[in-house]
Design an enzyme around this catalytic site. Structure first.
Site, PDB file in Angstrom:
ATOM      1  N   HIS A  31       0.895  -1.126  -0.036  1.00  0.00           N
ATOM      2  CA  HIS A  31       0.006   0.198   0.113  1.00  0.00           C
ATOM      3  C   HIS A  31       0.969   1.219   0.040  1.00  0.00           C
ATOM      4  CE1 HIS A  31       0.322  -0.178   4.665  1.00  0.00           C
ATOM      5  NE2 HIS A  31       0.532   1.107   4.297  1.00  0.00           N
ATOM      6  N   ASP A  74       0.361  -7.843   1.492  1.00  0.00           N
ATOM      7  CA  ASP A  74       0.853  -6.362   1.596  1.00  0.00           C
ATOM      8  C   ASP A  74       2.252  -6.426   1.482  1.00  0.00           C
ATOM      9  OD1 ASP A  74       0.719  -3.541   1.768  1.00  0.00           O
ATOM     10  OD2 ASP A  74      -0.150  -3.499   3.938  1.00  0.00           O
ATOM     11  N   ARG A 151     -11.880 -10.616  14.666  1.00  0.00           N
ATOM     12  CA  ARG A 151     -13.169 -10.993  14.348  1.00  0.00           C
ATOM     13  C   ARG A 151     -14.309 -10.244  15.016  1.00  0.00           C
ATOM     14  NH1 ARG A 151     -14.704 -15.813  11.832  1.00  0.00           N
ATOM     15  NH2 ARG A 151     -16.157 -16.189  13.626  1.00  0.00           N
ATOM     16  N   SER A 179       4.271   2.377   8.491  1.00  0.00           N
ATOM     17  CA  SER A 179       3.908   1.531   7.323  1.00  0.00           C
ATOM     18  C   SER A 179       5.017   1.344   6.458  1.00  0.00           C
ATOM     19  CB  SER A 179       2.798   1.968   6.445  1.00  0.00           C
ATOM     20  OG  SER A 179       1.550   1.460   6.795  1.00  0.00           O
TER      21      SER A 179
END
Length: 263
Positions: A31, A74, A151, A179
């Site tokens: 990304h 990613d 979840r 990131s």
């Protein structure tokens, strides 16, 4: 550890992290690579004098399976113009199988140039710019615990896979701008092994403050060593790949900083 900066003609850009894995190659998050603009540079420091050097990004290879909705796969590779080994910069160690490392070591290390926690005038926490490289230890969160937590947090919309790894604790984790940077294991012999790439975390300030409650998610790099070797075009990288025995809520899939470049 390297700093990845990319900006366009309007002066707007991004800040991410990256890690040297070979003489001309770095690994980062997909990304981050997808946001590369007109001018893209990596910044590294020479070990002998701590001088910062910049190199232009010549090519970016984004994993073909990257999904910007789920953050699966990613990972991306960057090729630069110069041989970093001539500066004395050594590649980080990677492993084909991290299972033994994760059994032996329960904590990792994250590093980056991203935002850090500070306080506003009323004493409330806020994110502030960091001018220096930051690091912190992070507990590795088990696969089962991370799957269950995400979840619950995402109402079943986020699925953690075996190609990801989770880490973090209260006041120990990554933030916007980190990131693409590494999650490392610091072995008892002093060697650093990269096991993860900073990918995403929970949205909002709470997701930065407590990454035990809101686990940070990292791309599990051991799963991608064959892909890395295939892109670079070698059967093994220069001593950087070892066997495993020796080296919502809206989730925030873009852990990069959107910045205005001043130079």
């Amino acid at each position: 550890m390297a700093k990845l900066v990319s900006y366009g003609d309007n002066g707007q850009g991004i800040l991410c992290g990256a890690t040297v894995i070979d003489d001309f190659w770095l690994v980062t998050a997909a990304h981050c690579a997808l946001q590369l603009q007109t001018r893209s540079f990596v910044y590294v420091r020479e070990p002998k004098n701590n001088r910062e050097r910049s190199f232009s990004v010549k090519e970016a290879y984004i994993h073909s399976g990257y999904n910007n909705q789920t953050a699966d796969n990613d990972i991306a590779l960057l090729r630069i113009s110069s041989d970093l080994s001539k500066l004395g910069i050594k590649p980080v160690c990677l492993v084909h199988d991290d299972s033994k490392l994760l059994k032996q070591y329960k904590n990792g290390v994250v590093i980056g140039y991203g935002l850090t926690l500070g306080e506003d005038s009323s004493g409330e926490p806020k994110l502030i710019n960091s001018q220096t490289l930051q690091s912190t230890s992070v507990p590795i969160i088990s696969d089962d615990d991370c799957v269950k937590t995400w979840r619950f947090l995402s109402l079943l919309s986020v699925k953690i896979t075996g190609y990801q790894i989770c880490a973090g604790a209260y006041l120990h984790g990554t933030a916007p701008g980190d990131s693409g940077g590494p999650l490392l294991i610091h072995k008892s012999n002093g060697e650093y092994v990269q096991i993860g790439i900073t990918s995403y975390g929970a949205d909002g300030l709470d997701g930065v403050i407590d990454q035990g409650k809101f686990p940070g998610v990292y791309t599990r790099i051991s799963k991608y060593v064959p892909w890395i070797q295939g892109v670079i075009g070698k059967t093994s990288m220069r001593s950087s790949v070892t066997s495993s025995s020796p080296i919502y809520f809206n989730f925030l899939p873009i852990f990069s900083i959107i910045l205005t470049v001043l130079w």
